[in-house]
Design a protein around this motif. Sequence first.
Motif, PDB file in Angstrom:
ATOM      1  N   ARG A  55     114.269 -33.711  37.573  1.00 39.43           N
ATOM      2  CA  ARG A  55     114.681 -33.689  36.172  1.00 39.43           C
ATOM      3  C   ARG A  55     113.975 -34.781  35.364  1.00 39.43           C
ATOM      4  N   VAL A 198     121.090 -29.941  33.996  1.00 43.93           N
ATOM      5  CA  VAL A 198     120.677 -31.046  33.133  1.00 43.93           C
ATOM      6  C   VAL A 198     121.906 -31.808  32.678  1.00 43.93           C
ATOM      7  N   GLN A 199     121.675 -33.007  32.157  1.00 45.80           N
ATOM      8  CA  GLN A 199     122.770 -33.815  31.652  1.00 45.80           C
ATOM      9  C   GLN A 199     123.356 -33.174  30.401  1.00 45.80           C
ATOM     10  N   PRO A 201     124.275 -32.295  26.695  1.00 43.98           N
ATOM     11  CA  PRO A 201     123.589 -32.593  25.441  1.00 43.98           C
ATOM     12  C   PRO A 201     124.446 -33.464  24.535  1.00 43.98           C
ATOM     13  N   TRP A 213     123.180 -39.310  26.655  1.00 39.75           N
ATOM     14  CA  TRP A 213     122.348 -38.312  26.022  1.00 39.75           C
ATOM     15  C   TRP A 213     121.620 -37.531  27.111  1.00 39.75           C
ATOM     16  N   SER A 214     121.194 -36.332  26.778  1.00 38.42           N
ATOM     17  CA  SER A 214     120.421 -35.548  27.729  1.00 38.42           C
ATOM     18  C   SER A 214     119.018 -36.121  27.857  1.00 38.42           C
TER      19      SER A 214
END
Length: 254
Positions: A55, A198-199, A201, A213-214
Motif C-alpha cells: 500500500r 486501504v486506510q 478516507p 488520513w488515507s
Amino acid sequence: AAALLAAGALTLAGPYGWRHGTLFLVGGALGLVLYHAAFGFTAAFRALVSVGDTRGLRAQMLMLAVATVLFAPMLSAETVFGTEVVGAVAPAGFSVLLGAAVFAIGMQLAGGCGSGCLFNLGGGATSMLVALVGFAAGSLVATAHAAFWRTLPSVGAVSLGDTLGWAPAVLLQLAVFAAIALAAKAWERRRLGAVLPVQPPVRGWRRLVHGPWSLATGAVALATLNALVVVLAGHPWGITWGITLAGAKAGVLA
C-alpha cells in the motif's frame, strides 16, 4: 501550533520576504500531511519486503504521478509567475549507489527516512533526535569530501524532459509508475492471498483535524504542496538538503 506557525511566517516575511514566510507555512502543511497520513518512504519498502504490504509503495507511485503532471509544465517553461524554475537534477554514478546503500542501512536502523525522522520527532518520538544528529553529521562529512565523490565514475546528470522532450517524458514516467503499482498489487495478492484494504478516507472535520488520513489523500496532498514549493522557491522540496545545511551551520559554530 497554528499561532506558532503564523508567528514564524511573519518573522521570516519581514526580513526575507513573503515567499520565505509562505514556505514556512507550506513546510508546516507538509509535516501535517506526513503525520496524519502516516506517509513514509522507507517504511513502505520495509512493509513490502517484510510482510508483502504494498500500500505504501502504491501510494508513492500515485504521489510521483501527480507530481509529474504538476511539475512538467513549470519545468518545461523554466519559469512560473516570474520565478526561474529548475529541477533537482544531479549526476548519477557510483557515489549515488554507495550513498544509497549507507542511507538504506541507517534509515532502517533509525526506523524512518529523513521525512519520517522529522514528523515522528514532531509527533513526540524524541529518540529521533539521535538519528537526525547522525544524519547531519554524515552529511557534513560527505560535504567536506565532495570533491572526491565527484571524481568517481558517473553517467552524468540526466533529465528525461531535456533528452526525450517533456510530453514523451511525462507519458513514459506515468507508464512506469502505473506498471510498478500494478506489479506491486499483483505481488501483494500472490503473497497474502488478497489485496489489503486501504486506510479510511477523510470524512468530516474531526478526521480532517485528528486523522487518520488515507494514503491516497496523503499522496495527492504531498504532490500538490511540493508543486507549491516549486512555485515559491523555484525548485522542488528537498528534505535532506535542509538537514545537511543545519549540520554545516552547526559545524561552523563549533
